[in-house]
Design an enzyme around this catalytic site. Structure first.
Site, PDB file in Angstrom:
ATOM      1  N   CYS A 224     -75.856  19.579 -67.875  1.00 15.62           N
ATOM      2  CA  CYS A 224     -74.947  19.407 -69.007  1.00 15.62           C
ATOM      3  C   CYS A 224     -74.930  17.981 -69.566  1.00 15.62           C
ATOM      4  O   CYS A 224     -74.391  17.757 -70.640  1.00 15.62           O
ATOM      5  CB  CYS A 224     -73.529  19.808 -68.607  1.00 15.62           C
ATOM      6  SG  CYS A 224     -73.384  21.543 -68.099  1.00 15.62           S
ATOM      7  N   HIS A 303     -77.277   8.243 -61.529  1.00 14.16           N
ATOM      8  CA  HIS A 303     -77.921   9.377 -60.850  1.00 14.16           C
ATOM      9  C   HIS A 303     -77.645   9.288 -59.354  1.00 14.16           C
ATOM     10  O   HIS A 303     -77.988   8.304 -58.708  1.00 14.16           O
ATOM     11  CB  HIS A 303     -79.432   9.349 -61.110  1.00 14.16           C
ATOM     12  CG  HIS A 303     -80.084  10.699 -61.003  1.00 14.16           C
ATOM     13  ND1 HIS A 303     -79.963  11.497 -59.885  1.00 14.16           N
ATOM     14  CD2 HIS A 303     -80.856  11.396 -61.876  1.00 14.16           C
ATOM     15  CE1 HIS A 303     -80.625  12.624 -60.075  1.00 14.16           C
ATOM     16  NE2 HIS A 303     -81.174  12.591 -61.273  1.00 14.16           N
ATOM     17  N   HIS A 387     -60.962   6.818 -78.694  1.00 14.24           N
ATOM     18  CA  HIS A 387     -61.208   8.256 -78.550  1.00 14.24           C
ATOM     19  C   HIS A 387     -62.065   8.525 -77.315  1.00 14.24           C
ATOM     20  O   HIS A 387     -62.961   7.741 -76.991  1.00 14.24           O
ATOM     21  CB  HIS A 387     -61.905   8.810 -79.793  1.00 14.24           C
ATOM     22  CG  HIS A 387     -61.208   8.497 -81.075  1.00 14.24           C
ATOM     23  ND1 HIS A 387     -60.034   9.112 -81.466  1.00 14.24           N
ATOM     24  CD2 HIS A 387     -61.501   7.594 -82.058  1.00 14.24           C
ATOM     25  CE1 HIS A 387     -59.646   8.616 -82.635  1.00 14.24           C
ATOM     26  NE2 HIS A 387     -60.518   7.704 -83.005  1.00 14.24           N
ATOM     27  N   HIS A 391     -66.847  15.745 -71.229  1.00 10.04           N
ATOM     28  CA  HIS A 391     -67.574  17.012 -71.170  1.00 10.04           C
ATOM     29  C   HIS A 391     -66.645  18.160 -70.783  1.00 10.04           C
ATOM     30  O   HIS A 391     -65.981  18.112 -69.741  1.00 10.04           O
ATOM     31  CB  HIS A 391     -68.724  16.900 -70.165  1.00 10.04           C
ATOM     32  CG  HIS A 391     -69.336  18.213 -69.796  1.00 10.04           C
ATOM     33  ND1 HIS A 391     -69.821  19.093 -70.740  1.00 10.04           N
ATOM     34  CD2 HIS A 391     -69.543  18.803 -68.589  1.00 10.04           C
ATOM     35  CE1 HIS A 391     -70.296  20.162 -70.125  1.00 10.04           C
ATOM     36  NE2 HIS A 391     -70.132  20.016 -68.833  1.00 10.04           N
ATOM     37  N   HIS A 420     -61.234  25.475 -75.097  1.00  6.85           N
ATOM     38  CA  HIS A 420     -60.478  26.672 -75.465  1.00  6.85           C
ATOM     39  C   HIS A 420     -61.178  27.468 -76.563  1.00  6.85           C
ATOM     40  O   HIS A 420     -61.285  28.700 -76.485  1.00  6.85           O
ATOM     41  CB  HIS A 420     -59.074  26.266 -75.936  1.00  6.85           C
ATOM     42  CG  HIS A 420     -58.201  27.421 -76.321  1.00  6.85           C
ATOM     43  ND1 HIS A 420     -58.152  27.931 -77.610  1.00  6.85           N
ATOM     44  CD2 HIS A 420     -57.341  28.170 -75.585  1.00  6.85           C
ATOM     45  CE1 HIS A 420     -57.311  28.928 -77.652  1.00  6.85           C
ATOM     46  NE2 HIS A 420     -56.792  29.097 -76.439  1.00  6.85           N
ATOM     47  N   ASN A 424     -67.506  26.276 -72.329  1.00  8.58           N
ATOM     48  CA  ASN A 424     -68.421  25.230 -71.864  1.00  8.58           C
ATOM     49  C   ASN A 424     -69.778  25.468 -72.534  1.00  8.58           C
ATOM     50  O   ASN A 424     -70.540  26.334 -72.119  1.00  8.58           O
ATOM     51  CB  ASN A 424     -68.548  25.275 -70.338  1.00  8.58           C
ATOM     52  CG  ASN A 424     -69.489  24.210 -69.799  1.00  8.58           C
ATOM     53  OD1 ASN A 424     -70.165  23.512 -70.558  1.00  8.58           O
ATOM     54  ND2 ASN A 424     -69.542  24.081 -68.490  1.00  8.58           N
TER      55      ASN A 424
END
Length: 496
Positions: A224, A303, A387, A391, A420, A424
């Site tokens: 993702c 990572h 802001h 994710h 919502h 995802n």
């Protein structure tokens, strides 16, 4: 009875003390230079015209020295501007909006689960509990092949979903920017789980008849967070290719990866992942400076793949029946927290004001020297960003980051509402969130945006953008027909 001490943590006076401290430390250089400059000006004014004239005549200028000094200044300026990295602009982006026919209300999802898993009612009950607490709404979408009973995840159906999502996003991007496909110099497509031959980037090149010398890349298996990896790759390419345009396509194809077994750890993604995709136009052309929405400031990648638990916490494998699925480990949130901590350690010095860095340093020194049990100071990232685009991996992810970063409900509103409305959508979720902030008319010139994404491997990646211009609420885009309804109240549990 002894008097009750006031709650200093909530004291209004303490709040102003903190604001005063932040202003003092963040502007220490200015506050130091002002009295020095004032003293110099007063001293000059006290001197008469004759004294000033005598001082000027006493200075001896040698022509060779002047020429050498001028050459040195020009040389240093040239080296500085040549070594300065090119500015990368985000001209515009477009998000895919799934058709209404792909919507999957809770009732439909659960009915299909009961029919597909009729021999395992416990798995059905598990999915229902997950869906009740997921934070998803009734309008999220799944591709047509998943609407069949049983699902029909063929290669043809997967290609059909990829074409629908990617081409729709690309067409919207071309319409918004007026970009000619022939003007694309770099193309990057990231899709973690669907990697056909020819590649998805080749599919885009074939569809839009892009140039034969285009530099194309296809990223798979990156999870993702692949969207920000694509941003980082595009940034590096744009540094060495002047006057170029780069288009990034971020998506996840659901069709071939819908799990049809009974393992609970593999059923979880079925409840959360939904259709989505985004196309982003980056450029290093100076002509785009005034038109571009944002300027890329930083990209930080972390990572944790060297650790075995982190490596296997999001893992594609076969279950006992030989059915392939994505297994999510119970340690996922703890591993994500460690990855976020490492990422914050790197990005903090780049973005935090001096006041926050000083407090963090003093606390660190205090823990090392005086008392290791001192609570570590968590920097206030609200001082660095207006802001936050976190994710939308799930409700637990957003809750954990809101708690750890001490963010308000408004700061995580975009992430919760994107989860919502669209679910995802993997690597593209950050762009639905950014689009939400714009649709609400909240993005102003100079505002800073922090995008945070997590991915398999395990990775935590961040991107920092600065808004180039105040952005008016768009009349199109994925939120156009529903932004007036948002934000909505999302209960802890939606009883099904």
């Amino acid at each position: 009875m002894p008097p009750i001490l006031p709650d200093f943590s909530n004291s209004v006076k303490l709040k102003y003390v903190k604001l005063g401290y932040q202003y003092l430390v963040n502007h220490i250089l200015t506050l130091t230079l002002i009295p020095i400059m004032a003293a110099i000006c007063i001293e000059v004014l006290r001197m008469g015209p004759d004294e000033i004239s005598n001082l000027w005549k006493s200075l001896h200028f040698d022509l060779v020295q002047i020429l050498c000094s001028a050459f040195l200044i020009i040389f240093i300026a040239t080296v500085y501007f040549m070594s300065k990295p090119r500015t990368i602009f985000l001209v515009d982006y477009a998000c895919f909006k799934p058709p209404i026919t792909c919507r999957v209300p809770f009732a439909t999802f659960m009915e299909h689960s009961r029919l597909n898993l009729k021999n395992n009612p416990k798995s059905v009950e598990f999915q229902m509990r997950i869906l009740e607490r997921s934070g998803l709404g009734e309008e999220t979408c799944l591709p047509p092949a998943i609407h069949y009973i049983p699902p029909n995840p063929t290669m043809e159906a997967a290609r059909g979903e990829a074409e629908l999502v990617i081409f729709s996003a690309m067409d919207s991007l071309f319409e918004k920017t007026g970009l000619n496909p022939k003007d694309i110099d770099i193309l990057i497509v990231n899709c973690s789980l669907f990697s056909p031959t020819p590649s998805l980037s080749a599919m885009v090149i074939n569809k839009y008849k892009l140039r034969s010398n285009i530099k194309s890349f296809n990223l798979s298996g990156m999870g993702c967070s692949a969207g920000l990896i694509s941003i980082d790759l595009a940034r590096d390419l744009l540094q060495v290719h002047p006057n170029s345009n780069a288009v990034i396509v971020s998506t996840e194809i659901i069709t071939p990866n819908y799990y049809q077994g009974n393992e609970r750890a593999m059923l979880l993604p079925n409840c959360l992942f939904r259709m989505g995709g985004a196309a982003i136009l980056l450029s290093n052309r100076r002509s785009e400076r005034r038109l571009a929405k944002y300027r890329l400031v930083h990209v930080v990648r972390t990572h944790k793949g060297a650790d075995d638990k982190a490596y296997r916490c999001v893992y594609e494998e076969e279950d006992k029946e030989g059915k392939v699925g994505i297994s999510l480990s119970k340690d996922l949130m703890a591993i994500a927290g460690e990855a976020l901590k490492s990422n914050i350690t790197t990005i903090g010095p780049l973005v935090l004001p001096a006041s926050e860095q000083l407090l963090f340093l003093l606390t660190l020194i205090g823990r090392k020297i005086f008392n290791p049990k001192w609570k570590p100071y968590i920097p206030d990232f609200k001082q660095a960003f207006e802001h936050f685009c976190i994710h939308a991996g799930g409700r637990a992810v957003i809750d954990e980051l809101q708690k750890n970063l001490q963010l308000s409900s408004e700061h995580v509103e975009a992430s919760r509402m994107a989860l919502h409305r669209f679910g995802n959508t993997s690597s593209s979720s950050l762009w639905y969130e950014l689009s939400y902030i714009e649709a609400k008319g909240r993005m102003k010139r100079g505002d800073r945006v922090w995008q945070i994404a997590f991915g398999s491997g395990f990775k935590c990646n961040s991107a920092v953008w600065k808004c180039n211009q105040s952005i008016k609420a768009p009349t199109d885009g994925p939120w156009a027909d529903c932004i007036d309804r948002y934000p909505v109240h999302i209960p802890e549990i939606v009883k099904l």
